[in-house]
Design an enzyme around this catalytic site. Sequence first.
Site, short mmCIF file in Angstrom:
data_model
loop_
_atom_site.label_atom_id
_atom_site.label_comp_id
_atom_site.label_asym_id
_atom_site.label_seq_id
_atom_site.Cartn_x
_atom_site.Cartn_y
_atom_site.Cartn_z
N GLU A 72 52.68 -7.76 -52.75
CA GLU A 72 52.21 -7.82 -51.35
C GLU A 72 52.39 -6.48 -50.65
OE1 GLU A 72 54.66 -11.36 -50.64
OE2 GLU A 72 52.86 -12.32 -49.86
N ALA B 210 60.81 -10.31 -53.51
CA ALA B 210 61.94 -10.49 -52.60
C ALA B 210 63.21 -10.75 -53.42
CB ALA B 210 61.66 -11.66 -51.67
N GLU C 35 55.44 -16.73 -57.10
CA GLU C 35 56.28 -17.55 -56.22
C GLU C 35 56.27 -19.02 -56.61
OE1 GLU C 35 54.36 -15.08 -55.22
OE2 GLU C 35 55.29 -13.99 -53.56
N GLY D 127 56.64 -10.30 -53.39
CA GLY D 127 56.66 -9.38 -52.26
C GLY D 127 56.32 -7.94 -52.67
N1 CO8 Z 1 65.47 -10.80 -56.97
C1 CO8 Z 1 66.74 -10.54 -57.35
N2 CO8 Z 1 67.07 -10.03 -58.54
C2 CO8 Z 1 66.08 -9.79 -59.40
C3 CO8 Z 1 64.72 -10.06 -59.10
C4 CO8 Z 1 64.44 -10.58 -57.80
N3 CO8 Z 1 63.19 -10.83 -57.39
N4 CO8 Z 1 63.97 -9.73 -60.15
C5 CO8 Z 1 64.80 -9.28 -61.10
N5 CO8 Z 1 66.09 -9.30 -60.65
C6 CO8 Z 1 67.30 -8.91 -61.35
C7 CO8 Z 1 67.70 -9.93 -62.40
O1 CO8 Z 1 68.42 -10.97 -61.83
C8 CO8 Z 1 68.49 -9.07 -63.34
O2 CO8 Z 1 69.77 -8.89 -62.78
P1 CO8 Z 1 71.10 -9.01 -63.72
O3 CO8 Z 1 70.97 -7.85 -64.66
O4 CO8 Z 1 72.23 -8.87 -62.75
O5 CO8 Z 1 71.03 -10.31 -64.40
C9 CO8 Z 1 67.81 -7.72 -63.29
O6 CO8 Z 1 67.05 -7.71 -62.08
C10 CO8 Z 1 66.84 -7.50 -64.44
O7 CO8 Z 1 65.94 -8.60 -64.47
P2 CO8 Z 1 65.61 -9.42 -65.82
O8 CO8 Z 1 66.80 -9.44 -66.73
O9 CO8 Z 1 65.02 -10.73 -65.42
O10 CO8 Z 1 64.50 -8.44 -66.46
P3 CO8 Z 1 63.29 -8.85 -67.42
O11 CO8 Z 1 62.72 -7.56 -67.88
O12 CO8 Z 1 63.74 -9.84 -68.46
O13 CO8 Z 1 62.24 -9.62 -66.50
C11 CO8 Z 1 60.89 -9.94 -64.53
C12 CO8 Z 1 61.59 -8.93 -65.47
C13 CO8 Z 1 59.73 -10.63 -65.26
C14 CO8 Z 1 60.35 -9.13 -63.35
C15 CO8 Z 1 61.92 -11.00 -64.06
O14 CO8 Z 1 63.07 -10.31 -63.58
C16 CO8 Z 1 61.41 -11.86 -62.95
O15 CO8 Z 1 60.64 -12.78 -63.19
N6 CO8 Z 1 61.85 -11.61 -61.69
C17 CO8 Z 1 61.51 -12.43 -60.55
C18 CO8 Z 1 60.08 -12.17 -60.10
C19 CO8 Z 1 59.72 -13.08 -58.94
O16 CO8 Z 1 59.75 -14.29 -59.03
N7 CO8 Z 1 59.34 -12.47 -57.79
C20 CO8 Z 1 58.97 -13.20 -56.60
C21 CO8 Z 1 60.15 -13.35 -55.69
S1 CO8 Z 1 59.79 -14.36 -54.26
C22 CO8 Z 1 58.92 -13.32 -53.25
O17 CO8 Z 1 58.72 -12.17 -53.54
C23 CO8 Z 1 58.46 -13.92 -51.96
C24 CO8 Z 1 57.96 -12.84 -51.03
C25 CO8 Z 1 58.33 -13.12 -49.62
C26 CO8 Z 1 58.04 -11.95 -48.71
C27 CO8 Z 1 58.87 -10.71 -48.95
C28 CO8 Z 1 58.76 -9.72 -47.84
C29 CO8 Z 1 59.44 -8.43 -48.17
#
Ligand code: CO8
Length: 257
Positions: A111, A65, A131, A108
């Site tokens: 999922e 998400a 999460e 997500g």
């Molecule tokens: N949301 C928003 N932006 C994101 C997300 C995200 N989930 N993941 C990555 N981005 C963005 C980063 O902020 C970054 O943006 P910017 O360049 O502007 O700074 C860009 O994408 C690239 O990301 P990274 O620099 O972090 O890239 P890395 O290669 O270093 O890392 C990762 C990749 C490991 C995937 C890392 O980005 C990460 O950990 N992301 C978050 C993953 C996460 O926690 N996901 C769970 C989110 S909560 C959730 O999904 C709840 C589900 C609820 C139901 C949804 C129904 C649809």
Amino acid sequence: MSYEFILAEKDGPIGVVTLNRPPQLNALSYGLVKELAQAMESFDQDPEIRVIVLTGGEKVFAAGADIKEMVDATPFDERVRGRFDFRDRINKISKPVIAAVSGYALGGGCEIAMSCDIILASETARFGQPEVNLGIIPGSGGTQRLTRTVGKYRAMELMLTGDQLTAREAERLGLVNKVVPVELLLEEAKNLARKIAAKAPLAVKLAKEAVLKAANTPLDEGLEFERKSFYLLLASEDRKEGMRAFLEKRKPEFRGK
Ligand code: CO8
């Protein structure tokens, strides 16, 4: 229909939906999830389409998400925006959906892959429910679907640590049907889709429904559903065509009737 956050295109009987917010690693914003539900429903209703392939492209499936959208959201905001209403609509697609997962499928994203019917993964795929790192838990089926697929102990570890599974680990645990090289992923998914698209559509639809019932119903009820669906299909034109074609040693021509 044109979309802002996804791509939707037809390839013969296959509807291909591609999540398309690469700079945000296909993070699932409200806008994206809404368009995803619309595109998948539109393919579900399209008589030319028999199977849907859902992918995020070669680099990433979806990093979960959109955290930027969620950071200040209250429970009420979430409820009003209706994120889960769109997710529920995606879960109700009646045609087979094949996920073609490359790169991260987290939160997500994992999922959404798990709510598909078949998961093909590239060697770079990574699955996880991180999460807990954000102070929340999966909200779109992760605790239930992952546990039913890989079992309590592995699901518990993944959910409590936020660790990721590699494509091969996911394949070993039964979360992934097959792992293929990244450059072949979409073609493999389409080949599988074409194979399914050549079968009798009504039988495919009821087979999907019956298999999904297995997760949600006691055995007796599931068996009853299977039996009724079996009888129902005996009344279809396609089953006559399928059986006659077999006996006449020719390829059947199914019409979805
Ligand atoms: N949301 C928003 N932006 C994101 C997300 C995200 N989930 N993941 C990555 N981005 C963005 C980063 O902020 C970054 O943006 P910017 O360049 O502007 O700074 C860009 O994408 C690239 O990301 P990274 O620099 O972090 O890239 P890395 O290669 O270093 O890392 C990762 C990749 C490991 C995937 C890392 O980005 C990460 O950990 N992301 C978050 C993953 C996460 O926690 N996901 C769970 C989110 S909560 C959730 O999904 C709840 C589900 C609820 C139901 C949804 C129904 C649809």
